[in-house]
Each structure stands twice: as structure tokens, then as C-alpha cells.
Design a protein around this motif. Structure first.
Motif, short mmCIF file in Angstrom:
data_model
loop_
_atom_site.label_atom_id
_atom_site.label_comp_id
_atom_site.label_asym_id
_atom_site.label_seq_id
_atom_site.Cartn_x
_atom_site.Cartn_y
_atom_site.Cartn_z
N GLY A 144 -1.15 6.17 0.70
CA GLY A 144 -1.46 4.80 0.30
C GLY A 144 -1.95 3.97 1.47
O GLY A 144 -2.90 3.18 1.36
N VAL A 149 -4.73 0.78 -4.84
CA VAL A 149 -5.09 0.17 -3.57
C VAL A 149 -6.31 -0.73 -3.70
O VAL A 149 -6.41 -1.76 -3.02
CB VAL A 149 -5.28 1.26 -2.49
CG1 VAL A 149 -5.80 0.65 -1.18
CG2 VAL A 149 -3.97 1.98 -2.23
N ALA A 195 0.83 -1.21 0.00
CA ALA A 195 0.00 0.00 0.00
C ALA A 195 0.86 1.26 0.00
O ALA A 195 0.57 2.24 -0.70
CB ALA A 195 -0.92 0.00 1.22
N LEU A 207 -5.70 2.25 2.16
CA LEU A 207 -5.91 0.85 2.53
C LEU A 207 -6.75 0.75 3.81
O LEU A 207 -7.60 -0.12 3.94
CB LEU A 207 -4.55 0.18 2.75
CG LEU A 207 -4.58 -1.29 3.17
CD1 LEU A 207 -5.16 -2.16 2.05
CD2 LEU A 207 -3.18 -1.78 3.55
#
Length: 510
Positions: A83, A137, A7, A87
Motif C-alpha cells: 500500500g 490508494v 495507505a 502511494l
């Protein structure tokens, strides 16, 4: 790799995509609206004095490269965090990119040289980054869900995520390289400068015999352009075409004046020898240089506008928004060679030193006088206006301090025993140097030999014969100006108006 690692990678790739797309859009629509440069410039503007001075001392002319690398690294880390946020919760990473885009947008559109389309690069870059982090993602999430529920499809989903991540990285790389190549290919200012031929000066600088002592290790009389120090607030060198350059003189004047580059050249050029010093120069530092300058007296330009009674300051402005406040008296004094320079050491000004026009004022530190990429002279008062560095803790007026420096021998270069020379430079602008004295191991002060001075505005070289003996030795230097003033011994900090102190250095003789 753990899920959180993938991620973070997805976020980092999306961050690079953000910057690359913004760079391409900037190249096409708004060349001066790179978000990275805009944010970096904002950092330059807000950095406190206590952080600025160490950076200049540590990195010198590479301070801007260090800042850009730091901003880029911080952006990459922030993108990786986005990121992870995406997630953790859908759309959280997208929101993070939107916030980053808004910050870059604010930094871009508020720059002094912002174009009407300056909003496009950060907006489209943020859209690309947000879309990238969401798509990547989501692909990662499907891969991990397949791991848990349908192992047979794990390979397909893993390959899809890796393919999308690789494709995003490739697109970012291609866009970034294309923007750099395109920028280099379309930037013609270097070519314009190379083709420019300045008129011959009406008067040339007279350099007397004996002006250069020619001692090994001693700074040359004139500092080569490539070696001349550079300290300014511009993260990227402004590109100013002389054909479109204009200088306006307004404010407290009887007549507003506007000059083109040809108008300025038509006033007649003269050659001057002037030493420049940065207020950030430490005792014994190298943020000082001497050059032959080609230019027009500022007083002749101001005379066309006829400053009004009561004015006491000229606020000079660069195309990138930097300003310097110079006493009007220093610019109109017939005995001081304050100039608008167009040439440096026999060629047009280098791009990084202010091409096509900059100010050069003897006797004043650069932050109050030496505006590069000049575009405006506003006649005003110190009470009404503040220049760039004044609210950041520096003095409004900053005459250059009487100083001297030891160039050779140096602490980092062992010396052989026997006859040698101690040598360096000294400067007392607008006054001139009367004598330089050297002290060895705390003994009596010995008067050095001076080079023949060009004028009171340039440094002089000095040297002293020394029969060096084996061991460690402490050398110190001090200067006296032609008004009989001895260089101040007490060490003071750079802020608020320049350092003072006698330089002392340790040398080792083999």
C-alpha cells in the motif's frame, strides 16, 4: 491518521482480500491450493534443522498453528508495505501483489498433491489484491489532493475512501467466513471415518495382569488418541477417502502391486501393541506414546510384489509428498511387527494420525518409518533415493534409543513430605526393558518395580517407593535393556538420530 497510515491500511485490506478470494476459489476449484497453506508448506520444506527442533520443543503439536500465524502476519505486513509503495508510485503496489501472486503460484503448483486447477486460487487472489490496492490508494490520493486544492470536496472524497476500504474489508471478511463454512460443510471425511466399521482382528493383543501400575501422575499404559503426540510436515490434515485410496508397491520388484482399502482389509487384520517415538523427543520429553494398533504386516504386502535382490530400502510416500526411508530388512523381518495400520486404540485411525492408512514400525524413529496418509511403497536402495529428512541433516537409519523418563513427581508440582512414589516409563523397542534404577540426591542406585511387559515393542511403567523429606531433591533415572545394555549417560542433541542421556529432575517437598 497520516496519509502513510491510510495507505498501509489500504494495502492490508487488499492483502486480506487476496487471501479471502483465493480461499473461495480454492474451495470451489482446487481444495488443496490455498496460497497460505502452500506458502506455509514451502516454509516447512526449507526450514533448517536448527530452527525446526526449537519450534517443536516450544510449541509441540501447535507448531503448525504458530507457523501459519507467522506466515499470515508476514503477509499482512507485506501487503501494508505494498500500500505504501502504491502511494509512493502508481502501480508499484500492484507489481508487489503480482510478485506475491507469482510466489504463491509457484508454491501451489509444485506441491505433491497439486491439482490441475491449483493455479487458479493464487492467480485470482492476486488479481483481487492488486485491484484492491490500486483502487483504494487512488481514492486516498484524491482525498489528499482535495485537502490541498479543494477543501469543499474533502468530505466527499474522504467518505468515498473510507466506504471503499470498509467495503473491501467486508467483502474479504464475508468471503473468508464463507470459505471456512463451505469447507466445513463439504468436508465429509470426518463423517466417513465416523461411519467406518473395521473388521474384527484375527488376533488380539494380550495384556498381562500387572501391565499397568496405576500410580497417580504416571502415564497410562495406552496413550489416549486425543493425547497422542503429533509431529509431521502437514500444515493441514489431508482428507483421504478410503473408497478412493490406493497403495502402490513398485520400484525394484518383480510385480507392481496396487491395493484398495478393501483389498488391505481383506488380507486380515491383527492387533499390536507398539510404542512410537519422535526423533525430536528430548531426554524426559513427551513426544512418545503407546497404543493398540490394528493393521496388516508390511512384509505380507511386500511379499506380493517380490522385492528384487539388491534392494535395501523402502521409500514410503504420503499423499502430501512426505517420504520416509525404511530398511527393507526391518519391514520383511518375521520377528518384527512392522505394519500398515488402519486402527488405533479401538477405532479407525484419527484423521491427524494418518487416516485411512499409515505405517508403524517398532524400533525406528518416526521420520524413517511412520509415514501417515500412506499412498506408495517404493522398493529401492539407500544409494539411489533419499527420504524427506535425510538431506536436512538427519541420519538415513535411526533405531530408537534405549530411554527412560520420570513422570512423577514433577518440578512444577510441589510434593508433601511423607511416603510417595517416584514413577515413570521406559522403552527399549524390539529388545525390552530388564530393569530401571532411580538415584536420589546423588546416592546409590535403587532398582524400581517394573510393570508386566506386554511385549518388547511397548514401554513399561516403573515405580519406586520413597519417603520424601522436606526440601529440594534431585532425582535421576536410567534403564537397562534385556540385552544387558545400560542407557547411555552422555547427553547428546536430537540430531542427527535422537537424543541420549539420563533424565535428572529437581523436586521440592513441603
Amino acid at each position: 491518521m497520516a496519509t502513510w497510515g491510510w495507505a498501509a491500511l489500504a494495502g492490508a485490506v487488499s492483502g486480506v482480500l487476496f487471501v479471502a478470494v483465493a480461499e473461495v476459489v480454492a474451495l470451489v476449484a482446487a481444495r488443496d491450493a490455498s496460497p497460505l497453506i502452500a506458502v506455509g508448506s514451502f516454509v516447512v520444506d526449507i526450514v533448517p534443522r536448527w530452527a525446526k527442533e526449537p519450534a517443536i520443543q516450544l510449541f509441540g503439536s501447535n507448531d503448525k498453528l504458530f507457523l501459519l500465524a507467522t506466515v499470515g502476519a508476514a503477509a499482512l505486513v507485506a501487503a501494508a508495505v505494498a500500500g505504501l509503495l502504491e502511494l509512493w508510485r502508481r502501480w508499484a503496489g500492484v507489481v508487489a501483489f503480482a510478485v506475491a501472486g507469482a510466489a504463491a503460484l509457484a508454491a501451489s503448483v509444485t506441491r505433491a498433491d497439486a491439482s490441475p486447477l491449483a493455479f487458479l486460487p493464487p492467480v485470482l487472489g492476486a488479481v483481487a489484491g492488486a485491484a484492491g490496492v490500486h483502487v483504494l490508494v487512488e481514492a486516498l490520493r484524491r482525498w489528499r489532493e482535495a485537502d490541498a486544492g479543494d477543501p469543499a470536496s474533502t468530505g466527499v472524497d474522504r467518505r468515498r475512501f473510507l466506504w471503499l476500504t470498509g467495503a473491501g474489508a467486508a467483502i474479504a471478511a464475508i468471503a473468508g467466513v464463507a470459505s471456512r463454512i463451505g469447507s466445513a460443510a463439504t468436508s465429509s471425511i470426518a463423517g466417513v471415518r465416523a461411519a467406518l466399521r473395521l473388521p474384527a482382528p484375527a488376533t488380539r493383543l494380550q495384556v498381562p495382569a500387572g501391565a499397568e501400575l496405576r500410580v497417580t501422575g504416571l502415564s497410562p499404559l495406552f496413550t489416549p488418541n486425543a493425547d497422542f503426540y503429533r509431529v509431521d510436515t502437514a500444515l493441514t490434515v489431508p482428507s483421504v477417502d478410503p473408497s478412493g485410496w490406493r497403495l502402490t508397491v513398485d520400484g525394484l520388484v518383480e510385480k507392481r502391486v496396487e491395493l484398495s482399502f478393501d483389498d488391505l482389509l481383506g488380507m486380515g487384520l491383527h492387533e499390536y501393541g507398539i510404542t512410537l517415538t519422535c526423533v525430536s523427543n528430548e531426554v524426559g520429553g513427551n513426544l512418545v506414546g503407546n497404543a493398540r494398533w490394528l493393521g496388516v504386516p508390511v512384509r505380507d504386502v511386500l511379499a506380493r510384489a517380490r522385492p528384487r535382490r539388491g534392494a535395501d530400502m523402502v521409500l514410503s510416500r504420503s499423499v502430501d509428498g512426505f517420504t520416509a526411508g525404511t530398511p527393507l530388512s526391518a519391514l520383511t523381518d518375521p520377528g518384527r511387527d512392522a505394519i500398515l495400520a488402519v486402527g488405533m486404540n479401538g477405532e479407525p485411525l484419527p484423521l491427524e494420525h494418518g487416516f485411512p492408512v499409515r505405517m508403524v514400525v517398532p524400533g525406528l524413529y518416526g521420520y524413517v518409518s511412520a509415514t501417515k496418509w500412506l499412498t506408495e511403497l517404493k522398493v529401492t536402495t539407500f544409494a539411489a533415493d533419499q527420504a524427506y529428512w535425510t538431506p536436512r541433516g538427519y541420519s538415513e537409519k535411526a533405531p530408537i534409543k534405549l530411554s527412560s523418563r520420570i513422570d512423577t513427581p514433577r518440578v512444577d508440582k510441589p510434593l508433601s513430605a511423607g511416603p510417595t512414589k517416584i514413577a515413570g516409563v521406559a522403552w527399549a523397542q524390539t529388545v525390552g526393558i530388564q530393569k530401571v534404577e532411580v538415584q536420589i540426591d546423588g546416592g546409590g542406585w535403587q532398582e524400581a518395580t517394573l510393570s508386566a511387559p506386554i511385549n518388547a515393542d511397548t514401554w513399561v511403567q516403573w515405580s519406586l517407593d520413597w519417603n520424601a523429606t522436606s526440601g529440594s531433591h534431585t532425582l535421576a533415572v536410567r534403564a537397562t535393556d534385556r540385552a544387558g545394555r545400560l542407557q547411555e549417560q552422555k547427553r547428546t542433541a536430537i540430531a542427527p538420530n535422537g537424543s541420549t542421556g539420563w533424565q535428572s529432575t529437581l523436586v521440592r517437598v513441603g
